[in-house]
Design a protein around this motif. Sequence first.
Motif, PDB file in Angstrom:
ATOM      1  N   VAL A  96     -57.911 -27.137  -1.074  1.00  0.00           N
ATOM      2  CA  VAL A  96     -58.184 -26.120  -1.870  1.00  0.00           C
ATOM      3  C   VAL A  96     -57.972 -26.489  -3.401  1.00  0.00           C
ATOM      4  O   VAL A  96     -56.987 -26.230  -3.995  1.00  0.00           O
ATOM      5  CB  VAL A  96     -57.316 -24.744  -1.533  1.00  0.00           C
ATOM      6  CG1 VAL A  96     -58.177 -23.571  -2.332  1.00  0.00           C
ATOM      7  CG2 VAL A  96     -57.321 -24.561  -0.059  1.00  0.00           C
ATOM      8  N   PRO A  97     -59.085 -27.035  -3.921  1.00  0.00           N
ATOM      9  CA  PRO A  97     -58.941 -27.523  -5.374  1.00  0.00           C
ATOM     10  C   PRO A  97     -58.329 -26.717  -6.339  1.00  0.00           C
ATOM     11  O   PRO A  97     -57.243 -27.198  -6.998  1.00  0.00           O
ATOM     12  CB  PRO A  97     -60.348 -28.136  -5.684  1.00  0.00           C
ATOM     13  CG  PRO A  97     -61.146 -28.146  -4.492  1.00  0.00           C
ATOM     14  CD  PRO A  97     -60.473 -27.086  -3.495  1.00  0.00           C
ATOM     15  N   ASP A  98     -58.747 -25.573  -6.479  1.00  0.00           N
ATOM     16  CA  ASP A  98     -58.190 -24.630  -7.662  1.00  0.00           C
ATOM     17  C   ASP A  98     -56.693 -24.515  -7.686  1.00  0.00           C
ATOM     18  O   ASP A  98     -55.925 -24.705  -8.456  1.00  0.00           O
ATOM     19  CB  ASP A  98     -58.855 -23.359  -7.898  1.00  0.00           C
ATOM     20  CG  ASP A  98     -60.622 -23.660  -8.087  1.00  0.00           C
ATOM     21  OD1 ASP A  98     -60.818 -24.798  -8.757  1.00  0.00           O
ATOM     22  OD2 ASP A  98     -61.331 -22.805  -8.071  1.00  0.00           O
ATOM     23  N   TRP A  99     -56.200 -23.761  -6.379  1.00  0.00           N
ATOM     24  CA  TRP A  99     -54.948 -23.545  -6.305  1.00  0.00           C
ATOM     25  C   TRP A  99     -53.810 -24.680  -6.131  1.00  0.00           C
ATOM     26  O   TRP A  99     -52.838 -24.869  -6.888  1.00  0.00           O
ATOM     27  CB  TRP A  99     -54.847 -22.552  -5.109  1.00  0.00           C
ATOM     28  CG  TRP A  99     -53.602 -22.044  -4.804  1.00  0.00           C
ATOM     29  CD1 TRP A  99     -52.580 -22.539  -3.951  1.00  0.00           C
ATOM     30  CD2 TRP A  99     -52.832 -21.270  -5.436  1.00  0.00           C
ATOM     31  NE1 TRP A  99     -51.423 -21.851  -3.736  1.00  0.00           N
ATOM     32  CE2 TRP A  99     -51.557 -21.043  -5.021  1.00  0.00           C
ATOM     33  CE3 TRP A  99     -52.967 -20.527  -6.600  1.00  0.00           C
ATOM     34  CZ2 TRP A  99     -50.333 -20.008  -5.410  1.00  0.00           C
ATOM     35  CZ3 TRP A  99     -52.152 -19.574  -7.316  1.00  0.00           C
ATOM     36  CH2 TRP A  99     -50.893 -19.292  -6.526  1.00  0.00           C
ATOM     37  N   GLN A 100     -54.312 -25.584  -5.307  1.00  0.00           N
ATOM     38  CA  GLN A 100     -53.540 -26.837  -5.375  1.00  0.00           C
ATOM     39  C   GLN A 100     -53.540 -27.678  -6.611  1.00  0.00           C
ATOM     40  O   GLN A 100     -52.507 -28.481  -6.747  1.00  0.00           O
ATOM     41  CB  GLN A 100     -53.974 -27.653  -4.104  1.00  0.00           C
ATOM     42  CG  GLN A 100     -53.645 -26.933  -2.488  1.00  0.00           C
ATOM     43  CD  GLN A 100     -54.800 -27.539  -1.549  1.00  0.00           C
ATOM     44  OE1 GLN A 100     -55.446 -28.506  -1.747  1.00  0.00           O
ATOM     45  NE2 GLN A 100     -54.376 -27.121  -0.220  1.00  0.00           N
ATOM     46  N   GLN A 101     -54.623 -27.690  -7.166  1.00  0.00           N
ATOM     47  CA  GLN A 101     -54.656 -28.569  -8.399  1.00  0.00           C
ATOM     48  C   GLN A 101     -53.709 -27.964  -9.485  1.00  0.00           C
ATOM     49  O   GLN A 101     -52.853 -28.594 -10.254  1.00  0.00           O
ATOM     50  CB  GLN A 101     -56.065 -28.678  -8.809  1.00  0.00           C
ATOM     51  CG  GLN A 101     -55.981 -29.734 -10.375  1.00  0.00           C
ATOM     52  CD  GLN A 101     -55.727 -31.070  -9.960  1.00  0.00           C
ATOM     53  OE1 GLN A 101     -56.428 -31.655  -9.078  1.00  0.00           O
ATOM     54  NE2 GLN A 101     -54.657 -31.712 -10.656  1.00  0.00           N
ATOM     55  N   ALA A 102     -53.391 -26.530  -9.493  1.00  0.00           N
ATOM     56  CA  ALA A 102     -52.582 -25.857 -10.400  1.00  0.00           C
ATOM     57  C   ALA A 102     -51.163 -26.251 -10.013  1.00  0.00           C
ATOM     58  O   ALA A 102     -50.433 -26.541 -10.734  1.00  0.00           O
ATOM     59  CB  ALA A 102     -52.813 -24.534 -10.388  1.00  0.00           C
TER      60      ALA A 102
ATOM     61  N   ASN B  26     -50.412 -29.740 -11.049  1.00  0.00           N
ATOM     62  CA  ASN B  26     -50.118 -29.949 -12.608  1.00  0.00           C
ATOM     63  C   ASN B  26     -48.890 -29.406 -12.951  1.00  0.00           C
ATOM     64  O   ASN B  26     -48.118 -29.851 -13.946  1.00  0.00           O
ATOM     65  CB  ASN B  26     -51.270 -28.885 -13.250  1.00  0.00           C
ATOM     66  CG  ASN B  26     -52.646 -29.597 -13.026  1.00  0.00           C
ATOM     67  OD1 ASN B  26     -52.822 -30.744 -12.771  1.00  0.00           O
ATOM     68  ND2 ASN B  26     -53.754 -28.754 -13.275  1.00  0.00           N
TER      69      ASN B  26
END
Length: 1433
Positions: free
Chosen positions: A87-93, A96
């Motif tokens: 889940v790119p958006d949530w997991q990338q956050a 980070n």
Amino acid sequence: MSSTHIVTLALLDSANDKDPVVREQVRKSILTLGKQQPNKVLSMCQDYLVKHPKVRHHHYYCHLLYLKIKSIISLASDEMTRSKDVVPDWQQAASNILVAVGNKYINDIMEEILSKFQPGILPHFFVVQTLASLSESNVYGMVPFLNAILGTMLPMLGMAKQDNMKWVFSSALSHFSESILEYLANLDKAPDPTVRKDTFSSEIYAAYDILYCSWLQSRESKLRLTVAEAVGSMSHLIAHDKLEEQLPKLIPTILSLYKKNTEHYVISKSLCQVLDASVNMGSRVLETQIDSLLTTLNQQVRQSDRPLMAPVQCNVEGATNTFPDRLVMFVLQKLENSNERIRMGSLAVLRHLINSSTSIMESKKLLILASIRQPLADHSNKVKKRVVQVISAMAHHGYLELEGGDLLVKFIIQHCALPDTYYRPGQRPSDPEEVTNEALRSMCDNTLHLFTTTVGRLTDVLWPMLLYYLTPGQYSNATAPLCKSLTLLGTKKRASQEPNFNIDFNEHVNLPSPHILMVRLLVNGSFPFRSRGHGAPSLSLLNVISPNIHPNAETLWEKEIPALLSYLEGKGPQLNDPGFLAKSLVAIADDKWSCQLALEATRYLSTYNQSLEEKSFLYRCIGVTLQQCSNKEVVQKQLQEMLISARHNDAIERAGVAMGIGLCASSHLDATLAKLDDFGKSDAFKKASGIFSLLKDKNDLDVEKMKSTLILCYGYVALHAPEDQILSRIDSDILRSISNFCLLLFPQALYKDTFNALQELLRNILARDLNPDGLQSVFKHIEEWLSSGQGHERERAMNTTAHILEFYFNNLHVKNMVTFHNLGSLLGRLAPRCTDPNPLVRRAAIDCIYTLLYIQLRYEGFSLDYKDDSVERLITLRESMDNPDHSVLYKTCSELIISKRLPQQQLNTLIFMLIEGLVDSQSNCSRASSVLLNTLLKNRGAGLQDLVGSHTHWLSHSLQVKVSVAQSILILATQHLQTVINTLISYPLPFDSWSCEMWIALGADSKLASQIMEMLMEKLNIMVPYVDKKESMMRGAIIFYAILLCQMTCALKEMMLNGQSQEAVVSLFPQLFSSLLVRLGSSVGVTLPKDINSSGTNRKSPTKLAFLQEKCSYFYSRVAVEALRILLARAQLDHVVKPLDQEGAWDKMKDPQQHITGVTLLARAMAKHAGPRLPAIVECLCPCLNNIYECQRVTITAFFSELLNHHVVTELMMMDVLMNNMMERISDPSCTVRMLAVRGLGNIAVGSPEKVHMEGGGELLAAMSSGMEEKDDPGKRITLEAMSGLSKVLLYLDKKNVQLLVENDEIRCASIMLLGNLSKFGSGEPVFKDQIHNVLVSLLLHLSDPNLQVVKACKYAMRVCAPVVGSELITTMFQNHLHEDKSLHYGEFINDLTKYIIQDFPGMLNFYHITVIQFFKSNWAEVRAGAAMFIGR
């Protein structure tokens, strides 16, 4: 100090409060602030504890902070890995956050991350991603962990099956390698300086082996690029022997990636790193790869006009440092190739080599100078731009000082002199990357300025060499930048008193002399705003180099020139008064120098042959210079040279010569008069057989012009000579000298006797040949003066004509029947002069016409004393010439010419003369020519059938008077419509501005416009749009019909641009709209055969073929679309045009891929905003649906299909017609037409739902059913439209009809099969996956359907959809058990399947329960039983 800082400090001070409640509240407040600004609050807490080590509970706060960090790490880690899916958006956050915290708490972060990075288990995507990001953001903290990480990761690489995992592992290896290299490069800063490259070599090589052997061959482009990037980074860490072993395979593999990927940056970067690693270790393998490397890199360089990318630069540098000789020779050889791209790429590389490899290139300078000469001759501005960039680089590295460097400077200056790029009206550059002359010229201007200001070593190269380019005419447009550069150089040298500021012109033999330099700069200053504003720079340079011109001029010029420059800044008038030169010569006071100036200035005159005003000014300068010369021999020699070399045919030059000689006479009157007398007696005049050379050809008038010059010279001599000397010389010298000459230029009082003598001579010449030919031979030498811009010249010419016509009439004796064949030409020249601005010319013109008409009457047999009433009216008209009524005058002249019944065979000549008169210098006369011409065409045009084409051609050369020409064409069209149309339609495409103007003119008459439009539409509707290529015998017709149809469409478009055509357009709107829509359909995507030139007699010019073959498709469709748009606008349907403009419908209509969409938008706009016009349009279009051309049927069907989407068709009672047409099209041979027909039938449910409801939709259901069963449907488009239409129709059917539909086994079977087929296109799409889960229960339950075919369809659909479901166990089960020809134990199958669903999709159990319950009310008992079984399992 911020408010946060103040509040936090206050809270920290209160943290030791005795009351535990207060302390707890302080803790909560600090935590709240910390969440909002964590970095600032944590930092302040740390600082506070350092400053207050004895504070109570400090360990509490430290522990508190640490626990908070730990909780953040744990929370972020859990959130990042909570879902197995990416889940790119949530997991990338979350990732980070971990990376940010890892910059300070790396050990805690690694403890958490490594707990989820266990051997033998494939980690989460973002675990690997986080490790990669940490290695980039915290190099020194991460590198110590990397050896262990790599050891754990290596076995995982073989476990990665999905491309996204391969990608993230490759990306991580790339980041790890970069971090290690950075760590090793900065060991002095590293926490562990004992780390060595070989620590990682074995692991890196093992990873490289997997990436290179397996992953680099992936079909996924993004993965290949990431693997390539990783391999490049890893190459520096691989052991030398291993890398040397791999290079023969690795380099070709990387080079091959260029062909497989469109993104070349990453590939070039990887190649650069591999080459860098191999060069650093001294690889011997590179030499075997150099040829392929150079060839591939050259291809990369030439693929773009942009400067070299950094990786390509790196690769070039690597090749240069390793194999300099081979690279340089390779690049120089490529310069010899004339291909534009290859040469541009080679020049870009050469420029980079010159700038970046100074030491290596030192020995190759002469070779490069020799090789650069070929690109210098290239005609492409793109190549020239690259050449300029190379020259600029060479200048900074000492090339221009060498032999041959002057050619490069010359190249720059030549292109500073480029003219502006010429574009035809309305033309725009077709190439968006085109380098215009203006852009190239500006670049060269800047380059020359940089040479002057920033390349100090070039100062002695450019000075004084640049002076050479000031004087040749071909460099005139470069004068401004040249003068600016020379001014900078000269000012610098003069200020520093450098010895070479003073130029030895005897040593520099190629430089212009100081006299020519002065002349050139002075003339430039006199016309300051020409040649890109060369005036001010020229005068500034003249001031700087004054010591080199003449030392005595320095003081005067330092005073005068700044004043002139200030005057120029005000953009004042041109300084074309030679007064400054006169002052300069007085200050110089050097007779020998002045004589030399006159001599060289006279020789320099020819330079200004294309700039006559400047040449005229130079003549005056020579005259002023001769005033200062005391050497009589020099004066006479230069006067003779001026008179002989002058081009007497040009009035401006004649005036300049005369003014120069007149100025000279102010000091040398006797010498000037003597020279003029000698010139008048010279052989140049004796070549003429008579005074006016009346028997010569018209273009051989040199002698007459020379006499004009001579008389003019005498006039200026009289003007400028000293008064006390000239009065006694007028009678004795001037009048005596000109008594043998007569021009029509000078005041009558001075030349009365001479003029009378001329008339006597003309009478004698005419008497010897008193016939129409003799009259014409005399008149042709006078007629050019009739249209002179000078009133007194026209007056003299007209009076002379009146005199010879009167003499001809009075002495005419008609004995035999002789045709007065030149009556038409004489009338055509004289009649327009009746409206001349000069009243004396008007009177004389009336006299001439009066006499001419009586001469014609004499030739018709009337006696000498016969009086004609209509001709005598001219005498009355003549008396009112001072204040004439032009309308009466036009009418009278027109009636006379027509009533005298000019012979039909002379009409052509008269019309030709009147057409020439349309461009008369006097507007009244050109207007008279127009009125006479149009009157003549109205009254006598019926007999010009055979000449219409030639008249149209003549009119095409008179475009300057568009209104008159247009009116003439309009008149011709009213009499010879078909001929005019055929003539105009035959002009080549694209129509030029004249052709367009004429078609626009034809739209001015509404009735005529209607006729023309009907004719054109008739041809458009009956002519075939194109012929199939296989019919080779008709190949010539392909061009003819394609062009002719396009020409007719262009004609319609231009006519409709005339606002007066609105009435015709409105009356013919349905027919026009229909014809243009059909025309549009047959013009989209038209392509002509490339071998069309081989068809025998139908050979076309290369230009025509290029136009047809390369531009026809776009041009044809564009013309049709523009015509359609103009039609709508002219019919005042702006509310239709506006949405089409906003939605880009016009471009879509032209595009073969979006044509149907564009036509749909058109139909939608018409339905919404122009409904009342549709019935007539539909009536016109219906017959075209049976055309044999698929393209036309597609366009019309698309139009009708969208109309059915709107209720307006029901309101206008068009529903049955449209529906019947769509029903007929269902059986059309074209798949596209069938698809559109099905779409239209489905749209009925939206546009007219009552139609479906009232009639039960039987026909529509049958049509939809037929569409779903369509077998000849390659893209399943018909089936999709059928299902879409069915979904629309079902909304308006009653239960009975729906029941019949649902119970239709064929429909159910076709729908299920379609679902299975669609799954092939939805693999990997989340939306499609959800849809499969939505219908999975239905498919499972219908496995027990009573219809065997439905059961087979369900098995097929479930088997092909299985991969989309997302469960390997379910996929395997479906693949093994669901075969159409095998039986299925339904209970066991459902039992096993429910276990897998519970195992793999626990979150969807509630959804499946709800879905199954809905089938308890199914019409089929088998399905209800299956639902009960499923819910029970």
